[in-house]
Design a protein around this motif. Structure first.
Motif, mmCIF file in Angstrom:
data_model
loop_
_atom_site.group_PDB
_atom_site.id
_atom_site.type_symbol
_atom_site.label_atom_id
_atom_site.label_comp_id
_atom_site.label_asym_id
_atom_site.label_seq_id
_atom_site.Cartn_x
_atom_site.Cartn_y
_atom_site.Cartn_z
ATOM 1 N N ALA A 106 -15.846 -14.947 -12.149
ATOM 2 C CA ALA A 106 -15.532 -13.610 -12.673
ATOM 3 C C ALA A 106 -15.583 -13.528 -14.193
ATOM 4 C CB ALA A 106 -14.149 -13.184 -12.191
ATOM 5 N N LEU A 107 -15.735 -14.654 -14.876
ATOM 6 C CA LEU A 107 -15.682 -14.622 -16.339
ATOM 7 C C LEU A 107 -16.709 -13.697 -17.002
ATOM 8 C CD1 LEU A 107 -14.799 -18.179 -17.636
ATOM 9 C CD2 LEU A 107 -13.539 -16.049 -17.934
ATOM 10 N N PRO A 108 -17.975 -13.701 -16.613
ATOM 11 C CA PRO A 108 -18.920 -12.828 -17.333
ATOM 12 C C PRO A 108 -18.510 -11.354 -17.364
ATOM 13 C CG PRO A 108 -20.128 -14.442 -16.053
ATOM 14 C CD PRO A 108 -18.676 -14.589 -15.677
ATOM 15 N N PRO A 109 -18.168 -10.735 -16.225
ATOM 16 C CA PRO A 109 -17.757 -9.327 -16.333
ATOM 17 C C PRO A 109 -16.381 -9.155 -16.970
ATOM 18 C CG PRO A 109 -17.729 -10.013 -14.031
ATOM 19 C CD PRO A 109 -18.327 -11.130 -14.820
ATOM 20 N N LEU A 110 -15.536 -10.187 -16.896
ATOM 21 C CA LEU A 110 -14.221 -10.068 -17.531
ATOM 22 C C LEU A 110 -14.327 -10.153 -19.051
ATOM 23 C CD1 LEU A 110 -11.967 -12.250 -15.213
ATOM 24 C CD2 LEU A 110 -11.913 -9.773 -15.474
ATOM 25 N N LEU A 111 -15.208 -11.005 -19.538
ATOM 26 C CA LEU A 111 -15.342 -11.186 -20.981
ATOM 27 C C LEU A 111 -16.191 -10.110 -21.645
ATOM 28 C CD1 LEU A 111 -15.790 -15.058 -21.196
ATOM 29 C CD2 LEU A 111 -13.739 -13.701 -21.661
ATOM 30 N N ARG A 112 -17.060 -9.489 -20.871
ATOM 31 C CA ARG A 112 -17.933 -8.466 -21.430
ATOM 32 C C ARG A 112 -17.874 -7.209 -20.570
ATOM 33 N NH1 ARG A 112 -23.615 -9.808 -24.014
ATOM 34 N NH2 ARG A 112 -22.311 -11.495 -24.694
ATOM 35 N N PRO A 113 -16.732 -6.513 -20.591
ATOM 36 C CA PRO A 113 -16.635 -5.299 -19.769
ATOM 37 C C PRO A 113 -17.462 -4.173 -20.372
ATOM 38 C CG PRO A 113 -14.668 -5.556 -21.089
ATOM 39 C CD PRO A 113 -15.523 -6.770 -21.348
ATOM 40 N N GLY A 114 -17.674 -3.185 -19.565
ATOM 41 C CA GLY A 114 -18.403 -2.021 -20.051
ATOM 42 C C GLY A 114 -19.658 -1.797 -19.246
ATOM 43 N N PRO A 153 -28.923 -0.728 -14.056
ATOM 44 C CA PRO A 153 -28.284 0.418 -13.407
ATOM 45 C C PRO A 153 -27.846 0.140 -11.967
ATOM 46 C CG PRO A 153 -30.633 0.776 -13.577
ATOM 47 C CD PRO A 153 -30.327 -0.498 -14.316
ATOM 48 N N THR A 154 -28.288 -0.978 -11.372
ATOM 49 C CA THR A 154 -27.897 -1.273 -9.997
ATOM 50 C C THR A 154 -26.558 -1.994 -9.918
ATOM 51 O OG1 THR A 154 -29.066 -3.386 -9.969
ATOM 52 C CG2 THR A 154 -30.303 -1.436 -9.289
ATOM 53 N N VAL A 155 -25.982 -2.374 -11.054
ATOM 54 C CA VAL A 155 -24.692 -3.050 -11.060
ATOM 55 C C VAL A 155 -23.599 -2.026 -10.739
ATOM 56 C CG1 VAL A 155 -23.022 -4.300 -12.483
ATOM 57 C CG2 VAL A 155 -25.459 -4.787 -12.685
ATOM 58 N N VAL A 156 -22.737 -2.386 -9.808
ATOM 59 C CA VAL A 156 -21.665 -1.482 -9.402
ATOM 60 C C VAL A 156 -20.577 -1.483 -10.474
ATOM 61 C CG1 VAL A 156 -19.957 -0.991 -7.612
ATOM 62 C CG2 VAL A 156 -22.166 -1.969 -6.991
ATOM 63 N N PRO A 157 -20.218 -0.302 -11.009
ATOM 64 C CA PRO A 157 -19.179 -0.244 -12.045
ATOM 65 C C PRO A 157 -17.788 -0.359 -11.417
ATOM 66 C CG PRO A 157 -20.014 1.947 -11.601
ATOM 67 C CD PRO A 157 -20.802 0.997 -10.742
ATOM 68 N N LEU A 158 -17.206 -1.524 -11.492
ATOM 69 C CA LEU A 158 -15.885 -1.760 -10.921
ATOM 70 C C LEU A 158 -14.896 -2.106 -12.018
ATOM 71 C CD1 LEU A 158 -16.927 -4.025 -7.925
ATOM 72 C CD2 LEU A 158 -16.330 -1.611 -7.823
ATOM 73 N N ASP A 159 -13.636 -2.001 -11.692
ATOM 74 C CA ASP A 159 -12.585 -2.444 -12.595
ATOM 75 C C ASP A 159 -12.368 -3.937 -12.328
ATOM 76 O OD1 ASP A 159 -10.395 -2.901 -14.151
ATOM 77 O OD2 ASP A 159 -9.190 -1.260 -13.329
ATOM 78 N N TYR A 160 -13.140 -4.773 -13.007
ATOM 79 C CA TYR A 160 -13.139 -6.203 -12.725
ATOM 80 C C TYR A 160 -11.812 -6.855 -13.069
ATOM 81 C CZ TYR A 160 -18.097 -5.984 -11.771
ATOM 82 O OH TYR A 160 -19.299 -5.691 -11.223
ATOM 83 N N LEU A 161 -11.165 -6.431 -14.127
ATOM 84 C CA LEU A 161 -9.882 -7.024 -14.489
ATOM 85 C C LEU A 161 -8.841 -6.750 -13.409
ATOM 86 C CD1 LEU A 161 -8.084 -8.564 -16.420
ATOM 87 C CD2 LEU A 161 -7.638 -6.402 -17.611
#
Length: 135
Positions: free
Chosen positions: A82-90, A95-103
Protein backbone atom coordinates in the motif's frame (compact mmCIF):
# COMPACT_ATOMS: atom_id res chain seq x y z
CA UNK A 1 21.96 -30.96 -3.28
CA UNK A 2 21.28 -30.73 -7.01
CA UNK A 3 18.01 -28.93 -6.32
CA UNK A 4 19.79 -26.33 -4.22
CA UNK A 5 22.17 -25.51 -7.08
CA UNK A 6 19.31 -25.48 -9.59
CA UNK A 7 17.29 -23.05 -7.46
CA UNK A 8 20.37 -20.87 -6.88
CA UNK A 9 21.09 -20.84 -10.61
CA UNK A 10 17.50 -19.95 -11.41
CA UNK A 11 17.66 -17.16 -8.84
CA UNK A 12 20.81 -15.75 -10.42
CA UNK A 13 19.24 -15.89 -13.89
CA UNK A 14 16.13 -14.07 -12.63
CA UNK A 15 18.26 -11.46 -10.87
CA UNK A 16 20.16 -10.87 -14.11
CA UNK A 17 16.87 -10.55 -16.01
CA UNK A 18 15.57 -8.09 -13.43
CA UNK A 19 18.77 -6.04 -13.66
CA UNK A 20 18.56 -5.97 -17.46
CA UNK A 21 14.93 -4.84 -17.32
CA UNK A 22 15.81 -2.19 -14.73
CA UNK A 23 18.52 -0.69 -16.94
CA UNK A 24 16.12 -0.51 -19.90
CA UNK A 25 13.63 1.66 -17.98
CA UNK A 26 13.48 5.40 -18.77
CA UNK A 27 14.45 6.29 -15.20
CA UNK A 28 16.26 3.30 -13.69
CA UNK A 29 17.66 5.35 -10.82
CA UNK A 30 14.22 6.17 -9.47
CA UNK A 31 13.30 2.49 -9.48
CA UNK A 32 16.62 1.53 -7.91
CA UNK A 33 16.10 4.22 -5.26
CA UNK A 34 12.61 2.88 -4.52
CA UNK A 35 13.97 -0.68 -4.23
CA UNK A 36 16.75 0.52 -1.90
CA UNK A 37 14.12 2.33 0.16
CA UNK A 38 12.15 -0.90 0.44
CA UNK A 39 15.23 -2.64 1.84
CA UNK A 40 15.81 0.18 4.31
CA UNK A 41 12.16 0.12 5.45
CA UNK A 42 12.28 -3.65 5.87
CA UNK A 43 15.62 -3.80 7.66
CA UNK A 44 15.20 -0.55 9.58
CA UNK A 45 11.52 -0.65 10.55
CA UNK A 46 9.68 -3.93 9.94
CA UNK A 47 12.36 -6.41 11.06
CA UNK A 48 13.22 -4.54 14.30
CA UNK A 49 9.51 -4.22 15.07
CA UNK A 50 9.00 -7.96 14.62
CA UNK A 51 12.06 -8.66 16.80
CA UNK A 52 10.78 -6.28 19.50
CA UNK A 53 7.36 -7.94 19.49
CA UNK A 54 9.06 -11.34 19.64
CA UNK A 55 11.00 -10.23 22.71
CA UNK A 56 7.91 -8.76 24.35
CA UNK A 57 5.78 -11.83 23.63
CA UNK A 58 8.37 -14.44 24.62
CA UNK A 59 6.60 -14.91 27.95
CA UNK A 60 3.39 -16.01 26.19
CA UNK A 61 4.77 -19.46 25.56
CA UNK A 62 5.73 -21.20 22.34
CA UNK A 63 2.15 -21.84 21.19
CA UNK A 64 0.98 -18.23 21.49
CA UNK A 65 3.96 -16.05 20.70
CA UNK A 66 3.78 -16.72 16.95
CA UNK A 67 0.37 -15.06 16.69
CA UNK A 68 1.51 -11.42 17.07
CA UNK A 69 4.58 -12.12 14.94
CA UNK A 70 2.41 -13.44 12.14
CA UNK A 71 0.13 -10.41 12.44
CA UNK A 72 3.11 -8.08 12.11
CA UNK A 73 4.36 -9.92 9.05
CA UNK A 74 0.91 -9.64 7.43
CA UNK A 75 0.58 -5.97 8.41
CA UNK A 76 4.07 -5.22 7.11
CA UNK A 77 3.37 -6.96 3.81
CA UNK A 78 0.07 -5.11 3.36
CA UNK A 79 1.79 -1.83 4.20
CA UNK A 80 4.59 -2.48 1.71
CA UNK A 81 2.02 -3.07 -1.03
CA UNK A 82 0.00 0.00 0.00
CA UNK A 83 2.96 2.37 0.27
CA UNK A 84 2.87 3.86 -3.26
CA UNK A 85 -0.70 5.19 -3.04
CA UNK A 86 -0.22 6.12 0.62
CA UNK A 87 2.92 8.15 -0.03
CA UNK A 88 1.64 9.80 -3.18
CA UNK A 89 -2.09 10.42 -2.78
CA UNK A 90 -4.08 12.35 -5.28
CA UNK A 91 -5.09 12.03 -8.86
CA UNK A 92 -3.42 9.39 -10.96
CA UNK A 93 -2.12 9.92 -14.47
CA UNK A 94 -3.87 6.70 -15.43
CA UNK A 95 -7.64 7.30 -15.75
CA UNK A 96 -8.40 3.61 -15.12
CA UNK A 97 -7.12 3.79 -11.53
CA UNK A 98 -9.99 3.68 -9.06
CA UNK A 99 -9.97 6.80 -6.84
CA UNK A 100 -10.19 5.37 -3.33
CA UNK A 101 -9.42 6.68 0.11
CA UNK A 102 -6.28 4.56 0.50
CA UNK A 103 -5.35 5.87 3.94
CA UNK A 104 -8.78 5.07 5.39
CA UNK A 105 -8.79 1.62 3.75
CA UNK A 106 -5.26 0.89 4.99
CA UNK A 107 -6.27 1.90 8.52
CA UNK A 108 -9.35 -0.33 8.31
CA UNK A 109 -7.19 -3.20 7.10
CA UNK A 110 -4.76 -2.69 10.00
CA UNK A 111 -7.70 -2.66 12.42
CA UNK A 112 -9.06 -5.88 10.88
CA UNK A 113 -5.64 -7.52 11.23
CA UNK A 114 -5.43 -6.42 14.87
CA UNK A 115 -8.96 -7.67 15.60
CA UNK A 116 -8.37 -11.01 13.88
CA UNK A 117 -5.10 -11.39 15.80
CA UNK A 118 -6.75 -10.63 19.14
CA UNK A 119 -9.61 -13.05 18.44
CA UNK A 120 -7.24 -15.79 17.31
CA UNK A 121 -4.96 -15.31 20.33
CA UNK A 122 -7.91 -15.33 22.75
CA UNK A 123 -9.39 -18.46 21.16
CA UNK A 124 -6.05 -20.21 21.15
CA UNK A 125 -5.37 -19.26 24.78
CA UNK A 126 -8.81 -20.55 25.81
CA UNK A 127 -8.23 -23.83 23.98
CA UNK A 128 -4.82 -24.21 25.61
CA UNK A 129 -6.30 -23.56 29.06
CA UNK A 130 -9.00 -26.15 28.34
CA UNK A 131 -6.46 -28.83 27.40
CA UNK A 132 -4.38 -28.12 30.50
CA UNK A 133 -7.36 -28.54 32.82
CA UNK A 134 -8.34 -31.88 31.26
CA UNK A 135 -4.94 -33.49 31.70
Amino acid sequence: MVYRYAVAGLGLVLMGLGGALLVQQPSPWRIALWLAGAVVVHDGVIAPLVIAVAALTAALGPRLRGVPRAALIVAGSVTAIALPPLLRPGGAANPTVVPLDYLRNWLLTMAAIALATALHAATRAALLRGTRHRS
